[in-house]
Write an enzyme that holds these catalytic residues in place. Structure first.
Site, PDB file in Angstrom:
ATOM      1  N   ASP A   8     -29.148  48.774  50.146  1.00 40.11           N
ATOM      2  CA  ASP A   8     -27.980  48.832  51.362  1.00 40.11           C
ATOM      3  C   ASP A   8     -28.784  48.846  52.584  1.00 40.11           C
ATOM      4  OD1 ASP A   8     -26.419  48.860  48.916  1.00 40.11           O
ATOM      5  OD2 ASP A   8     -25.711  50.829  49.715  1.00 40.11           O
ATOM      6  N   ASP A 130     -13.864  46.904  44.716  1.00 39.72           N
ATOM      7  CA  ASP A 130     -13.964  48.328  45.428  1.00 39.72           C
ATOM      8  C   ASP A 130     -12.815  49.044  45.260  1.00 39.72           C
ATOM      9  OD1 ASP A 130     -16.813  47.322  45.712  1.00 39.72           O
ATOM     10  OD2 ASP A 130     -16.023  46.561  47.674  1.00 39.72           O
TER      11      ASP A 130
END
EC number: 5.3.1.16
Length: 232
Positions: A8, A130
């Site tokens: 990330d 998500d």
């Protein structure tokens, strides 16, 4: 079990967030470049998962230069997500040699556009779900989309996508294990390959997912710990 280590990015740095909270970020021990090189040695690694975290909130890709460098360091396929809202961005990443593209917000809210993208890049698009419980969240996990898992999966059932990346937001970055039961449930209600994401810590978690018919898992913080790879 296929393992997809996650990197990330914020300002080119490899970080981890807790439950998607940008105020709870930790810089990882390995840089993004070091991590790509490290992960590339393991035969279980079939792809490396890269997320442009600032891109996810700015609704535009901002880590293109870093992604290009990471791609140059490995022969393993890369998948990229975060802030991809138009075909031009996907075309740019394609020119950089990126293998798979993860689409979230716009793919959830604009299925006709998703169909257009899949027509151009069949088998190379992952859709990111998500979620908090059944609700799908968008814009860097900050907003409820008003869409729910079952009805959305029904709508994209016939698309030639690479798979679904399911993240339980409550589990992500918490080192408390993935939502094994929910991930398995999603795999049973869709023909698409479901990739587990969020909370994977150990071989025990991987075995539990595999017992549910889930054969791919994204692993974040744990993948930088050499003990994770022992005995896999």
């Amino acid at each position: 079990m296929e393992i997809i280590p996650a990197i990330d990015l914020i300002d080119g740095k490899s970080v981890r967030l807790q439950q998607g909270d940008y105020d709870k970020q930790v810089v990882m021990p390995m840089s993004a470049a070091e991590a790509v090189t490290y992960y590339s040695q393991f035969p279980q690694v079939t792809r490396i998962h890269v997320v442009d975290l600032i891109g996810a909130t700015k609704q535009a890709a901002v880590e293109g230069d870093t992604v290009e460098v990471l791609k140059s360091l490995t022969d393993i396929p890369l998948e990229i997500g975060g802030g991809i809202r138009d075909l031009e961005t996907i075309d740019l990443y394609d020119k950089l040699g990126i293998d798979y593209f993860i689409l979230g917000t716009r793919a959830i809210m604009d299925v006709p556009w998703l169909k257009e993208v899949v027509a151009k890049y069949p088998g190379r698009i992952y859709v990111g779900l998500d979620c908090k419980d059944e609700a799908i969240y968008i814009n860097g996990w900050k907003e409820a989309s008003g869409r729910y898992i079952q009805e959305y999966l029904d709508e994209i059932a016939d698309l030639d996508i690479a798979g679904i990346i399911y993240t339980d937001i409550y589990k992500d970055g918490m080192e408390a294990g993935p939502n094994v039961e929910k991930t398995g449930q999603i795999q049973r209600i869709t023909k698409h390959q479901v990739v587990a994401s969020g909370g994977v810590r150990s071989r025990h978690d991987l075995d539990a997912l595999q017992a549910q018919g889930v054969n791919q898992a994204i692993v974040g913080k744990a993948a930088q710990n050499p003990s994770f790879w022992e005995g896999l």
